[in-house]
Design a protein around this motif. Sequence first.
Motif: not given
Lengths: 114, 113
Positions: B42-49
Amino acid sequence: EAGVAQSPRYKIIEKRQSVAFWCNPISGHATLYWYQQILGQGPKLLIQFQNNGVVDDSQLPKDRFSAERLKGVDSTLKIQPAKLEDSAVYLCASSSPLSHNEQFFGPGTRLTVL
Amino acid sequence: AQTVTQSQPEMSVQEAETVTLSCTYDTSENNYYLFWYKQPPSRQMILVIRQEAYKQQNATENRFSVNFQKAAKSFSLKISDSQLGDTAMYFCAFPRAGYALNFGKGTSLLVTP
């Protein structure tokens, strides 16, 4: 810095109805993307804008989906008429060459078609 | 066509342990980026690497690192010292011609106490 804004967060409609989603990208980001994420799958690109021009809409079902970004800032994605299989989360993202084209995603709009 | 394959639909790891998520891709290009994105519940997509293909050195971001094998077209993500907050869907992604992303189907990672 404000993130990508989307509204509404949730929408429930009946099949054959119309629906529209709105996205406001990060300030200064020239590139805007709309993705469709069906439950259990990865996001799939629907359309990509560079400023107010379309770069890629090859996977957009153009008989029922349309999108615009008239002033090169915010964007609207419309579905008319909706089908059951359109139930999905619609993600908006934006990017800038200054950030190596890292895409920043909004919270998404969850659409349920009954 | 540029395809991205994640062969592990679900994985589980205990807190403080290490886990590796797999990804393979197909491309005829020589210079490109590869990405791992995280989508918490339920949270937005974020860049990991992010990994640049022309760099031989594997990218590292704190507890997250990649094993990039260009010839094998393999791009795995290693999470060290797993934390409860790492519980999420993880997507491997490869850019299309216009920088939009082709995503894999994702791996659901559960970190348990």
